[in-house]
Design a protein around this motif. Structure first.
Motif, PDB file in Angstrom:
ATOM      1  N   PRO A   1      16.140 -10.149   6.368  1.00  0.00           N
ATOM      2  CA  PRO A   1      15.051  -9.450   7.247  1.00  0.00           C
ATOM      3  C   PRO A   1      15.308  -8.292   7.070  1.00  0.00           C
ATOM      4  N   ARG A   2      13.992  -7.548   7.609  1.00  0.00           N
ATOM      5  CA  ARG A   2      14.164  -5.891   7.626  1.00  0.00           C
ATOM      6  C   ARG A   2      13.402  -5.632   8.909  1.00  0.00           C
ATOM      7  N   PRO A   3      13.918  -5.684  10.125  1.00  0.00           N
ATOM      8  CA  PRO A   3      13.171  -5.510  11.538  1.00  0.00           C
ATOM      9  C   PRO A   3      12.222  -4.120  11.416  1.00  0.00           C
ATOM     10  N   LEU A   4      13.018  -3.209  10.954  1.00  0.00           N
ATOM     11  CA  LEU A   4      12.550  -1.817  10.917  1.00  0.00           C
ATOM     12  C   LEU A   4      11.618  -1.283   9.813  1.00  0.00           C
ATOM     13  N   TRP A   5      11.037  -2.472   9.108  1.00  0.00           N
ATOM     14  CA  TRP A   5      10.130  -2.088   7.968  1.00  0.00           C
ATOM     15  C   TRP A   5       9.032  -1.364   8.548  1.00  0.00           C
ATOM     16  N   THR A   6       8.575  -0.230   7.646  1.00  0.00           N
ATOM     17  CA  THR A   6       7.332   0.497   7.705  1.00  0.00           C
ATOM     18  C   THR A   6       6.639   0.412   6.525  1.00  0.00           C
ATOM     19  N   ALA A   7       5.132   0.348   6.676  1.00  0.00           N
ATOM     20  CA  ALA A   7       4.386   0.215   5.275  1.00  0.00           C
ATOM     21  C   ALA A   7       4.218   1.331   4.725  1.00  0.00           C
ATOM     22  N   THR A   8       4.030   1.360   3.242  1.00  0.00           N
ATOM     23  CA  THR A   8       3.892   2.523   2.546  1.00  0.00           C
ATOM     24  C   THR A   8       2.639   2.173   1.626  1.00  0.00           C
ATOM     25  N   VAL A   9       1.703   2.871   1.920  1.00  0.00           N
ATOM     26  CA  VAL A   9       0.408   2.691   1.204  1.00  0.00           C
ATOM     27  C   VAL A   9       0.115   3.778   0.476  1.00  0.00           C
ATOM     28  N   PRO A  10       0.205   3.681  -1.024  1.00  0.00           N
ATOM     29  CA  PRO A  10      -0.257   4.655  -2.013  1.00  0.00           C
ATOM     30  C   PRO A  10      -1.434   5.237  -1.743  1.00  0.00           C
ATOM     31  N   ASP A  11      -1.661   6.654  -1.921  1.00  0.00           N
ATOM     32  CA  ASP A  11      -2.884   7.337  -1.818  1.00  0.00           C
ATOM     33  C   ASP A  11      -3.781   6.997  -2.887  1.00  0.00           C
ATOM     34  N   ILE A  12      -5.049   6.520  -2.396  1.00  0.00           N
ATOM     35  CA  ILE A  12      -6.054   6.109  -3.316  1.00  0.00           C
ATOM     36  C   ILE A  12      -6.979   7.291  -3.710  1.00  0.00           C
TER      37      ILE A  12
ATOM     38  N   LEU B   1      -0.994  -2.312   9.217  1.00  0.00           N
ATOM     39  CA  LEU B   1      -0.270  -1.629   8.333  1.00  0.00           C
ATOM     40  C   LEU B   1      -0.173  -2.842   7.228  1.00  0.00           C
ATOM     41  N   SER B   2       0.148  -3.997   7.295  1.00  0.00           N
ATOM     42  CA  SER B   2       0.277  -4.906   6.320  1.00  0.00           C
ATOM     43  C   SER B   2      -1.059  -5.155   5.705  1.00  0.00           C
ATOM     44  N   ASP B   3      -2.126  -5.156   6.412  1.00  0.00           N
ATOM     45  CA  ASP B   3      -3.509  -5.300   5.704  1.00  0.00           C
ATOM     46  C   ASP B   3      -3.616  -4.078   4.611  1.00  0.00           C
ATOM     47  N   ARG B   4      -3.273  -3.038   5.102  1.00  0.00           N
ATOM     48  CA  ARG B   4      -3.732  -1.906   4.233  1.00  0.00           C
ATOM     49  C   ARG B   4      -3.010  -1.931   2.795  1.00  0.00           C
ATOM     50  N   GLU B   5      -1.452  -2.467   3.235  1.00  0.00           N
ATOM     51  CA  GLU B   5      -0.674  -2.574   1.693  1.00  0.00           C
ATOM     52  C   GLU B   5      -1.434  -3.778   0.922  1.00  0.00           C
ATOM     53  N   VAL B   6      -2.037  -4.819   1.474  1.00  0.00           N
ATOM     54  CA  VAL B   6      -2.503  -5.902   0.912  1.00  0.00           C
ATOM     55  C   VAL B   6      -3.936  -5.658   0.038  1.00  0.00           C
ATOM     56  N   ALA B   7      -4.721  -4.741   0.855  1.00  0.00           N
ATOM     57  CA  ALA B   7      -5.949  -4.178   0.449  1.00  0.00           C
ATOM     58  C   ALA B   7      -5.597  -3.121  -0.970  1.00  0.00           C
ATOM     59  N   ALA B   8      -4.595  -2.658  -0.737  1.00  0.00           N
ATOM     60  CA  ALA B   8      -4.153  -1.708  -2.035  1.00  0.00           C
ATOM     61  C   ALA B   8      -3.808  -2.428  -3.224  1.00  0.00           C
TER      62      ALA B   8
END
Length: 462
Positions: free
Chosen positions: A258-269, A441-448
């Motif tokens: 587990p990674r409780p302190l997870w933060t999303a990283t979304v690449p620049d489009i 945050l997760s939705d943005r990564e999934v969309a990427a």
């Protein structure tokens, strides 16, 4: 006789230029001049699906995802099946190409016969080398080779599509799992807060300040939060099992910390997504190659209207004893040519030609539909990426406001200014707002990831 054989072969070679069947032209498809949801412009596509796409998942800067994605190629059984299918297609090309060349056979036999009485015992030994060749007078064999080659290229594109699909599914499952890690951490904090609120309510009830219903409401709220935490745990386990299968491991032997302190990283489009990247869509390449394969089958079917020519030759040795087998008098040879033409088959050849034309029309229609669907996929994910980015900002603002309301209402409850029902409402609103931020945050990564798949494996320049 040598001159006759040479003439026959020369005639066959000259006729080989008389190939039948339509020349292949890539099916035309209407394309927009620019993205509706972007600022790029389309260019005429040239097959480029085999270009190296690179490890696109590294754009998300997650070392654990990088390690998992690199295992998909070697461990995922669906990808392995696609690799085997491509190998079969390549073998079929080699088999079809072999039909263009003569076949040579070697035969050897030895027999001894006899009987009782005055029947003599006899021996018979034979050695022969024979060859046959069907010149590709009307291009039937050549079109079969080209069709098989197009089929192999389609299988190669299918392999790329299977690999990209498995990698994309892995990334989506991984990001959803990390979103659940963050959601569980938030839920744990919420439960701590609910316990503290329940303690405050119990103290106020013991002091005779509030009714017992406030205590029961606090207990209900805490129990529901704990049950929801268990639900998140179940969802995470299911995703972990799915990731194990994607990397070719048994779920019982696989775990992700587990990674409780997870933060999303979304690449620049980039604002201008180059339309040339659509050329890398493996499904488009596969559909186009299948249209080419279907076109070659029209020529194969049309070749049945014309006669087929077959040349054969044989050199053999025969004698009653092995010692005499290789003497000059034991030599015998034959050279022949045959021509075959179907006179009447009740229109079967015409039916096969029409069927091949219909199959090409179907393949062309599927190609056009695949291209249009690809345009739609890119447009969908471009608008999703843009909208989700704006939604995230609003979700974060809502969460900040809800947290302030929660604290203020709790202070007012302790001062006896509001009922506990208002506390429950404020806390539920704040919890949902915090969860919505993590989900955004997760939705943005999934969309990427979806945009990367729509572009055939990334938006990096060719």
């Amino acid at each position: 006789m040598k001159m006759q054989r040479f003439s026959a072969i020369a005639l066959a070679c000259a006729l080989a230029g008389c190939a039948v069947g339509p020349a292949y032209q890539q099916p035309a498809v209407e394309t927009p001049v620019a993205f509706k949801e972007g600022q790029g412009a389309w260019v005429r596509a040239v097959p480029a699906d085999a270009l190296e796409r690179g490890p696109w998942w590294e754009l998300f800067n997650d070392t654990e995802l990088n390690a998992l994605a690199s295992q998909v190629d070697v461990s995922n059984q669906n990808v392995a099946a696609a690799v085997a299918n491509y190998a079969q297609a390549r073998a079929l090309v080699a088999e079809q190409r072999a039909s263009l060349f003569p076949s040579v056979t070697l035969d050897a036999s030895g027999n001894r016969s006899g009987g009782g009485g005055s029947t003599p015992t006899r021996s018979d030994y034979q050695v022969g080398i024979g060859g046959s060749w069907e010149p590709d007078v009307w291009g039937r064999l050549g079109k079969g080779v080209e069709g098989a080659r197009a089929g192999a290229q389609a299988s190669q594109a299918d392999l790329q599509a299977a690999r990209l699909s498995a990698q994309g599914e892995l990334a989506v499952n991984y990001f959803n799992l990390r979103q659940l890690d963050a959601a569980r951490a938030l839920q744990a904090e919420t439960i701590v807060g609910y316990r503290r609120t329940q303690k405050i309510t119990q103290n106020r009830y013991d002091a005779g300040i509030v009714a017992r219903t406030d205590v029961l409401q606090a207990q209900t709220q805490l129990a529901n939060a704990q049950a929801e935490e268990l639900g998140l745990e179940r969802q995470r386990a299911v995703l972990e099992h799915a990731i194990a299968v994607l990397v070719g491991k048994a779920p019982g032997n696989f775990a992700i910390a587990p990674r409780p302190l997870w933060t999303a990283t979304v690449p620049d489009i980039p604002l201008d997504v180059p339309s040339t990247l659509l050329q890398r869509r493996s499904d488009i390449a596969a559909a186009e190659r299948r249209a080419a394969q279907a076109n070659e089958q029209i020529g194969v079917a049309q070749a049945a209207y014309f006669p087929s020519l077959r040349l054969s030759g044989n050199v053999g040795l025969g004698a009653a004893s092995i010692g005499d087998l290789f003497s000059a008098s034991a030599l015998a040879w034959t050279v022949g040519a045959s021509l075959a033409q179907t006179i009447f088959n009740a229109g079967a050849t015409t039916a096969r030609v029409e069927g091949a034309r219909a199959a090409f029309d179907e393949a062309a229609a599927r190609y056009r539909q695949t291209v249009l669907s690809a345009f739609k996929d890119v447009e969908d994910q471009l608008v999703a990426s843009r909208i989700l980015q704006s939604q995230l900002v609003l979700r974060q603002q809502a969460a900040q406001a809800a947290n302030l309301v929660e604290q203020q209402v709790l202070n007012r409850y302790q001062a006896g200014q509001v009922s506990y029902t208002e506390v429950v409402t404020a806390q539920a609103t704040a919890q949902n707002a915090r969860r919505a931020v993590v989900q955004a945050l997760s939705d943005r990564e999934v969309a990427a990831v979806a945009l990367i798949q729509a572009l055939g494996g990334g938006w990096r320049g060719l």
